[in-house]
Scaffold this motif. Sequence first.
Motif, PDB file in Angstrom:
ATOM      1  N   VAL A 213       7.542   5.607   4.447  1.00 31.34           N
ATOM      2  CA  VAL A 213       7.042   4.226   4.361  1.00 31.34           C
ATOM      3  C   VAL A 213       5.895   4.051   5.362  1.00 31.34           C
ATOM      4  O   VAL A 213       6.030   4.410   6.526  1.00 31.34           O
ATOM      5  N   PRO A 214       4.765   3.512   4.909  1.00 35.60           N
ATOM      6  CA  PRO A 214       3.648   3.272   5.814  1.00 35.60           C
ATOM      7  C   PRO A 214       3.975   2.145   6.798  1.00 35.60           C
ATOM      8  O   PRO A 214       4.655   1.188   6.431  1.00 35.60           O
ATOM      9  N   THR A 215       3.508   2.260   8.043  1.00 34.60           N
ATOM     10  CA  THR A 215       3.671   1.155   8.993  1.00 34.60           C
ATOM     11  C   THR A 215       2.612   0.083   8.736  1.00 34.60           C
ATOM     12  O   THR A 215       2.809  -1.068   9.095  1.00 34.60           O
ATOM     13  N   ASP A 216       1.499   0.448   8.102  1.00 32.85           N
ATOM     14  CA  ASP A 216       0.411  -0.483   7.778  1.00 32.85           C
ATOM     15  C   ASP A 216       0.739  -1.179   6.454  1.00 32.85           C
ATOM     16  O   ASP A 216       0.872  -0.524   5.419  1.00 32.85           O
ATOM     17  N   PRO A 217       0.861  -2.522   6.466  1.00 32.36           N
ATOM     18  CA  PRO A 217       1.216  -3.242   5.241  1.00 32.36           C
ATOM     19  C   PRO A 217       0.135  -3.186   4.153  1.00 32.36           C
ATOM     20  O   PRO A 217       0.412  -3.506   3.003  1.00 32.36           O
ATOM     21  N   GLU A 218      -1.074  -2.745   4.491  1.00 29.95           N
ATOM     22  CA  GLU A 218      -2.143  -2.636   3.484  1.00 29.95           C
ATOM     23  C   GLU A 218      -2.042  -1.357   2.665  1.00 29.95           C
ATOM     24  O   GLU A 218      -2.745  -1.190   1.675  1.00 29.95           O
ATOM     25  N   ILE A 219      -1.174  -0.431   3.084  1.00 33.27           N
ATOM     26  CA  ILE A 219      -0.987   0.821   2.343  1.00 33.27           C
ATOM     27  C   ILE A 219       0.207   0.653   1.414  1.00 33.27           C
ATOM     28  O   ILE A 219       1.282   0.252   1.844  1.00 33.27           O
ATOM     29  N   HIS A 220      -0.016   0.948   0.148  1.00 28.16           N
ATOM     30  CA  HIS A 220       1.043   0.827  -0.855  1.00 28.16           C
ATOM     31  C   HIS A 220       1.299   2.183  -1.487  1.00 28.16           C
ATOM     32  O   HIS A 220       0.360   2.905  -1.800  1.00 28.16           O
ATOM     33  N   ILE A 221       2.562   2.522  -1.661  1.00 33.04           N
ATOM     34  CA  ILE A 221       2.928   3.755  -2.357  1.00 33.04           C
ATOM     35  C   ILE A 221       3.031   3.395  -3.835  1.00 33.04           C
ATOM     36  O   ILE A 221       3.753   2.481  -4.223  1.00 33.04           O
ATOM     37  N   THR A 222       2.273   4.133  -4.661  1.00 30.76           N
ATOM     38  CA  THR A 222       2.179   3.824  -6.082  1.00 30.76           C
ATOM     39  C   THR A 222       2.510   5.063  -6.907  1.00 30.76           C
ATOM     40  O   THR A 222       2.075   6.159  -6.581  1.00 30.76           O
ATOM     41  N   GLU A 223       3.270   4.863  -7.959  1.00 30.10           N
ATOM     42  CA  GLU A 223       3.534   5.930  -8.930  1.00 30.10           C
ATOM     43  C   GLU A 223       2.428   5.817  -9.974  1.00 30.10           C
ATOM     44  O   GLU A 223       2.344   4.812 -10.677  1.00 30.10           O
ATOM     45  N   ARG A 224       1.572   6.823 -10.028  1.00 24.58           N
ATOM     46  CA  ARG A 224       0.480   6.798 -11.002  1.00 24.58           C
ATOM     47  C   ARG A 224       0.879   7.607 -12.225  1.00 24.58           C
ATOM     48  O   ARG A 224       1.488   8.670 -12.110  1.00 24.58           O
TER      49      ARG A 224
END
Length: 166
Positions: A91-102
């Motif tokens: 999980v990123p600590t930066d809320p602007e980074i999103h993990i996405t399933e492409r």
Amino acid sequence: QCKEAAYEERWYPAGKWACVTKGEPMYEQSISMSFMKLMRYICKENSVGCYLGMTVPVLNEIHLTKEGTELEREVVTAYYLPGEFQQNPPVPTDPEIHITERAPLWVITRVFYGMTTEETILREIGLFWELLGSTDTVLRETYIVAAYENPSIPQRRNEIWFICRA
């Protein structure tokens, strides 16, 4: 005789990507700011607190305006998570980074070298369209710029990806 191919088709499987979306006044600002955020995530600012490992290419998804003469401000910069993190991404600590399933992606791709600016990208898109000719098998509003080397390398290898319709 071997001649370098003008372009190639490629298929990429589905996978998880860490993505940042920025809409700065200049394309270069958006990708630079996004990449720095992703590098901090890759290097340590994540829930496992360790270096994740670099993958290439780093993708920059762009959209053209309705007129097709300039880029929309919003750019999505994406880093493919290494295999060991695909099932359970840190999980990123930066809320602007999103993990996405492409979803899986079928692209037609062409190499170009040098800096990636709005001007060079628009030129590369135009040259690629000239090469391909009239076709409705690819999207006309969404493109991907794939970067394979550090942005500080003057003649770095890039690709422009035309996304094939499903």
